[in-house]
Design a protein around this motif. Structure first.
Motif, PDB file in Angstrom:
ATOM      1  N   VAL A 121     -48.086   1.121  11.723  1.00  0.00           N
ATOM      2  CA  VAL A 121     -48.627  -0.100  11.112  1.00  0.00           C
ATOM      3  C   VAL A 121     -48.398  -0.016   9.596  1.00  0.00           C
ATOM      4  O   VAL A 121     -48.847   0.918   8.944  1.00  0.00           O
ATOM      5  N   VAL A 122     -47.652  -1.005   9.063  1.00  0.00           N
ATOM      6  CA  VAL A 122     -47.264  -0.959   7.651  1.00  0.00           C
ATOM      7  C   VAL A 122     -47.635  -2.260   6.947  1.00  0.00           C
ATOM      8  O   VAL A 122     -47.856  -3.288   7.585  1.00  0.00           O
ATOM      9  N   GLU A 123     -47.660  -2.177   5.614  1.00  0.00           N
ATOM     10  CA  GLU A 123     -47.917  -3.382   4.830  1.00  0.00           C
ATOM     11  C   GLU A 123     -46.631  -4.209   4.714  1.00  0.00           C
ATOM     12  O   GLU A 123     -46.635  -5.417   4.856  1.00  0.00           O
ATOM     13  N   THR A 124     -45.528  -3.512   4.440  1.00  0.00           N
ATOM     14  CA  THR A 124     -44.230  -4.173   4.270  1.00  0.00           C
ATOM     15  C   THR A 124     -43.209  -3.494   5.170  1.00  0.00           C
ATOM     16  O   THR A 124     -43.104  -2.258   5.160  1.00  0.00           O
ATOM     17  N   LEU A 125     -42.457  -4.297   5.929  1.00  0.00           N
ATOM     18  CA  LEU A 125     -41.414  -3.734   6.785  1.00  0.00           C
ATOM     19  C   LEU A 125     -40.270  -3.192   5.920  1.00  0.00           C
ATOM     20  O   LEU A 125     -40.032  -3.676   4.818  1.00  0.00           O
ATOM     21  N   GLY A 126     -39.560  -2.210   6.451  1.00  0.00           N
ATOM     22  CA  GLY A 126     -38.319  -1.793   5.776  1.00  0.00           C
ATOM     23  C   GLY A 126     -38.224  -0.327   5.418  1.00  0.00           C
ATOM     24  O   GLY A 126     -37.130   0.154   5.104  1.00  0.00           O
ATOM     25  N   ALA A 127     -39.339   0.396   5.415  1.00  0.00           N
ATOM     26  CA  ALA A 127     -39.239   1.839   5.143  1.00  0.00           C
ATOM     27  C   ALA A 127     -38.484   2.515   6.290  1.00  0.00           C
ATOM     28  O   ALA A 127     -37.691   3.427   6.080  1.00  0.00           O
ATOM     29  N   PHE A 128     -38.702   2.015   7.503  1.00  0.00           N
ATOM     30  CA  PHE A 128     -37.934   2.506   8.649  1.00  0.00           C
ATOM     31  C   PHE A 128     -36.563   1.810   8.607  1.00  0.00           C
ATOM     32  O   PHE A 128     -36.502   0.594   8.416  1.00  0.00           O
ATOM     33  N   PRO A 129     -35.478   2.565   8.765  1.00  0.00           N
ATOM     34  CA  PRO A 129     -34.151   1.936   8.704  1.00  0.00           C
ATOM     35  C   PRO A 129     -34.001   0.815   9.734  1.00  0.00           C
ATOM     36  O   PRO A 129     -34.373   0.990  10.896  1.00  0.00           O
ATOM     37  N   LEU A 130     -33.496  -0.337   9.269  1.00  0.00           N
ATOM     38  CA  LEU A 130     -33.373  -1.495  10.156  1.00  0.00           C
ATOM     39  C   LEU A 130     -32.058  -1.422  10.938  1.00  0.00           C
ATOM     40  O   LEU A 130     -30.974  -1.475  10.348  1.00  0.00           O
ATOM     41  N   PRO A 131     -32.141  -1.310  12.285  1.00  0.00           N
ATOM     42  CA  PRO A 131     -30.918  -1.219  13.079  1.00  0.00           C
ATOM     43  C   PRO A 131     -30.214  -2.578  13.199  1.00  0.00           C
ATOM     44  O   PRO A 131     -30.869  -3.593  13.440  1.00  0.00           O
ATOM     45  N   VAL A 132     -28.912  -2.555  13.036  1.00  0.00           N
ATOM     46  CA  VAL A 132     -28.093  -3.750  13.250  1.00  0.00           C
ATOM     47  C   VAL A 132     -26.998  -3.365  14.242  1.00  0.00           C
ATOM     48  O   VAL A 132     -26.205  -2.465  13.963  1.00  0.00           O
ATOM     49  N   GLU A 133     -27.007  -4.012  15.404  1.00  0.00           N
ATOM     50  CA  GLU A 133     -26.010  -3.697  16.444  1.00  0.00           C
ATOM     51  C   GLU A 133     -24.761  -4.523  16.179  1.00  0.00           C
ATOM     52  O   GLU A 133     -24.836  -5.748  16.032  1.00  0.00           O
ATOM     53  N   VAL A 134     -23.613  -3.846  16.110  1.00  0.00           N
ATOM     54  CA  VAL A 134     -22.355  -4.529  15.776  1.00  0.00           C
ATOM     55  C   VAL A 134     -21.285  -4.168  16.805  1.00  0.00           C
ATOM     56  O   VAL A 134     -21.303  -3.073  17.371  1.00  0.00           O
ATOM     57  N   VAL A 135     -20.345  -5.085  17.012  1.00  0.00           N
ATOM     58  CA  VAL A 135     -19.224  -4.747  17.909  1.00  0.00           C
ATOM     59  C   VAL A 135     -18.322  -3.762  17.174  1.00  0.00           C
ATOM     60  O   VAL A 135     -18.145  -3.859  15.955  1.00  0.00           O
ATOM     61  N   PRO A 136     -17.759  -2.785  17.909  1.00  0.00           N
ATOM     62  CA  PRO A 136     -16.898  -1.794  17.249  1.00  0.00           C
ATOM     63  C   PRO A 136     -15.679  -2.419  16.555  1.00  0.00           C
ATOM     64  O   PRO A 136     -15.287  -1.977  15.477  1.00  0.00           O
ATOM     65  N   PHE A 137     -15.102  -3.476  17.144  1.00  0.00           N
ATOM     66  CA  PHE A 137     -13.914  -4.091  16.546  1.00  0.00           C
ATOM     67  C   PHE A 137     -14.244  -4.633  15.152  1.00  0.00           C
ATOM     68  O   PHE A 137     -15.086  -5.507  14.994  1.00  0.00           O
ATOM     69  N   GLY A 138     -13.575  -4.089  14.170  1.00  0.00           N
ATOM     70  CA  GLY A 138     -13.731  -4.591  12.805  1.00  0.00           C
ATOM     71  C   GLY A 138     -15.090  -4.355  12.192  1.00  0.00           C
ATOM     72  O   GLY A 138     -15.461  -5.030  11.222  1.00  0.00           O
ATOM     73  N   TYR A 139     -15.829  -3.365  12.700  1.00  0.00           N
ATOM     74  CA  TYR A 139     -17.207  -3.202  12.221  1.00  0.00           C
ATOM     75  C   TYR A 139     -17.278  -2.868  10.727  1.00  0.00           C
ATOM     76  O   TYR A 139     -18.287  -3.125  10.064  1.00  0.00           O
ATOM     77  N   LYS A 140     -16.174  -2.314  10.206  1.00  0.00           N
ATOM     78  CA  LYS A 140     -16.189  -1.963   8.775  1.00  0.00           C
ATOM     79  C   LYS A 140     -16.250  -3.202   7.881  1.00  0.00           C
ATOM     80  O   LYS A 140     -16.680  -3.137   6.733  1.00  0.00           O
ATOM     81  N   GLN A 141     -15.814  -4.342   8.423  1.00  0.00           N
ATOM     82  CA  GLN A 141     -15.954  -5.599   7.674  1.00  0.00           C
ATOM     83  C   GLN A 141     -17.439  -5.936   7.502  1.00  0.00           C
ATOM     84  O   GLN A 141     -17.879  -6.343   6.427  1.00  0.00           O
ATOM     85  N   VAL A 142     -18.204  -5.759   8.577  1.00  0.00           N
ATOM     86  CA  VAL A 142     -19.650  -6.015   8.518  1.00  0.00           C
ATOM     87  C   VAL A 142     -20.290  -4.995   7.575  1.00  0.00           C
ATOM     88  O   VAL A 142     -21.095  -5.348   6.699  1.00  0.00           O
ATOM     89  N   GLU A 143     -19.890  -3.747   7.737  1.00  0.00           N
ATOM     90  CA  GLU A 143     -20.455  -2.675   6.904  1.00  0.00           C
ATOM     91  C   GLU A 143     -20.246  -2.976   5.414  1.00  0.00           C
ATOM     92  O   GLU A 143     -21.157  -2.817   4.601  1.00  0.00           O
ATOM     93  N   ARG A 144     -19.043  -3.460   5.091  1.00  0.00           N
ATOM     94  CA  ARG A 144     -18.721  -3.778   3.692  1.00  0.00           C
ATOM     95  C   ARG A 144     -19.655  -4.871   3.160  1.00  0.00           C
ATOM     96  O   ARG A 144     -20.158  -4.773   2.038  1.00  0.00           O
ATOM     97  N   GLN A 145     -19.873  -5.884   3.961  1.00  0.00           N
ATOM     98  CA  GLN A 145     -20.744  -6.987   3.496  1.00  0.00           C
ATOM     99  C   GLN A 145     -22.189  -6.523   3.324  1.00  0.00           C
ATOM    100  O   GLN A 145     -22.888  -6.965   2.412  1.00  0.00           O
ATOM    101  N   LEU A 146     -22.618  -5.602   4.187  1.00  0.00           N
ATOM    102  CA  LEU A 146     -23.972  -5.067   4.066  1.00  0.00           C
ATOM    103  C   LEU A 146     -24.083  -4.186   2.822  1.00  0.00           C
ATOM    104  O   LEU A 146     -25.098  -4.198   2.124  1.00  0.00           O
ATOM    105  N   GLU A 147     -22.993  -3.454   2.527  1.00  0.00           N
ATOM    106  CA  GLU A 147     -22.976  -2.624   1.316  1.00  0.00           C
ATOM    107  C   GLU A 147     -23.037  -3.494   0.071  1.00  0.00           C
ATOM    108  O   GLU A 147     -23.763  -3.193  -0.881  1.00  0.00           O
ATOM    109  N   GLU A 148     -22.279  -4.596   0.083  1.00  0.00           N
ATOM    110  CA  GLU A 148     -22.256  -5.502  -1.078  1.00  0.00           C
ATOM    111  C   GLU A 148     -23.650  -6.061  -1.371  1.00  0.00           C
ATOM    112  O   GLU A 148     -24.008  -6.320  -2.508  1.00  0.00           O
ATOM    113  N   LYS A 149     -24.429  -6.236  -0.317  1.00  0.00           N
ATOM    114  CA  LYS A 149     -25.801  -6.753  -0.486  1.00  0.00           C
ATOM    115  C   LYS A 149     -26.768  -5.671  -0.942  1.00  0.00           C
ATOM    116  O   LYS A 149     -27.936  -5.933  -1.206  1.00  0.00           O
ATOM    117  N   GLY A 150     -26.295  -4.417  -0.948  1.00  0.00           N
ATOM    118  CA  GLY A 150     -27.167  -3.304  -1.350  1.00  0.00           C
ATOM    119  C   GLY A 150     -28.072  -2.811  -0.238  1.00  0.00           C
ATOM    120  O   GLY A 150     -29.120  -2.206  -0.511  1.00  0.00           O
TER     121      GLY A 150
END
Ligand code: 5RP
Length: 223
Positions: A121-150
């Motif tokens: 039970v937390v005050e703010t979500l996010g201390a636990f890593p948020l899982p994002v399920e991605v298709v293996p094909f081209g997943y580095k494109q998604v990873e790059r966009q997530l990195e750009e967002k910090g």
């Protein structure tokens, strides 16, 4: 009894004869399934719908009758764990990698109870890593966009160094965000990214939360 067992067993009391029950995944849902197995052995009539291959194996070991999600019109009640829960009954799930099936089952359910130990039970979500399920094909494109967002995505691996695959043979990128200030906006943004199958934000699913405490007590919060 540890806090997970207390919560899991308490939630099992909400299962009534004749129900179609969504069976969650993880070490807290485990206790609910064990208890349900005892009740089935005593004559309770239920049909389970599983949220992972691991839960399917466990339910079959406990002789809980199962049905495929495709073959049910509605699930009466789902009982599942969570990695984080806030005061608005929003949560992060998917630490065990079953977020996609868990969300599909939750979405088909009239009610969902989450079973957690007090530490979830937390005050703010996010201390636990948020899982994002991605298709293996081209997943580095998604990873790059997530990195750009910090959002600091980390591709999930097994301890032996091999890439973790979900039950649907997808990858998981775990976002190290520390704090998620606007879960609704993040959920929308993630679900609009091509390549993202599902994310671990469960914003409107839990109707009750059963919290187990290390002192042996239990609290039920209803939305
Ligand atoms: C699996 C999940 C689990 O419910 C969540 O990770 C909680 O697990 P545990 O009860 O073992 O702490 O979402 O995908």
């Amino acid at each position: 009894m540890n806090s997970k067992q207390i919560a899991g067993e308490k939630a099992c009391e909400y299962i009534q004869d004749g129900m179609v029950v969504g069976l969650g995944t993880g070490s807290t849902a485990y206790y609910m399934i064990q208890k349900l197995g005892d009740r089935v052995a005593e004559g309770l009539n239920v049909t389970g719908v599983v949220t992972s291959k691991a839960t399917e194996k466990l339910a079959l070991e406990r002789n809980i009758p199962l049905m495929d999600l495709n073959d049910v019109t509605e699930i009466d009640l789902t009982i599942d764990g969570a990695d984080e829960v806030d005061a608005a009954f929003r949560g992060v799930k998917g630490g065990g990698g079953a977020l996609l099936f868990e969300k599909l089952v939750a979405h088909a359910s009239k009610k969902s109870i989450w079973v957690v130990g007090e530490d979830k039970v937390v005050e703010t979500l996010g201390a636990f890593p948020l899982p994002v399920e991605v298709v293996p094909f081209g997943y580095k494109q998604v990873e790059r966009q997530l990195e750009e967002k910090g959002y600091n995505p980390i591709l999930r691996h097994h301890e032996d160094g091999s890439i973790y695959l979900t039950d649907s043979q997808n990858y998981i990128l775990d976002l190290q965000m520390k704090a998620i200030t606007n879960p609704e906006a993040l959920n929308d943004w993630l679900n609009n990214l091509p390549g993202v199958v599902e994310n671990g934000l469960f914003l409107n699913y839990a109707s009750s939360i059963v919290i187990g405490f290390s002192d042996g007590s239990v609290e039920v919060r209803d939305k």
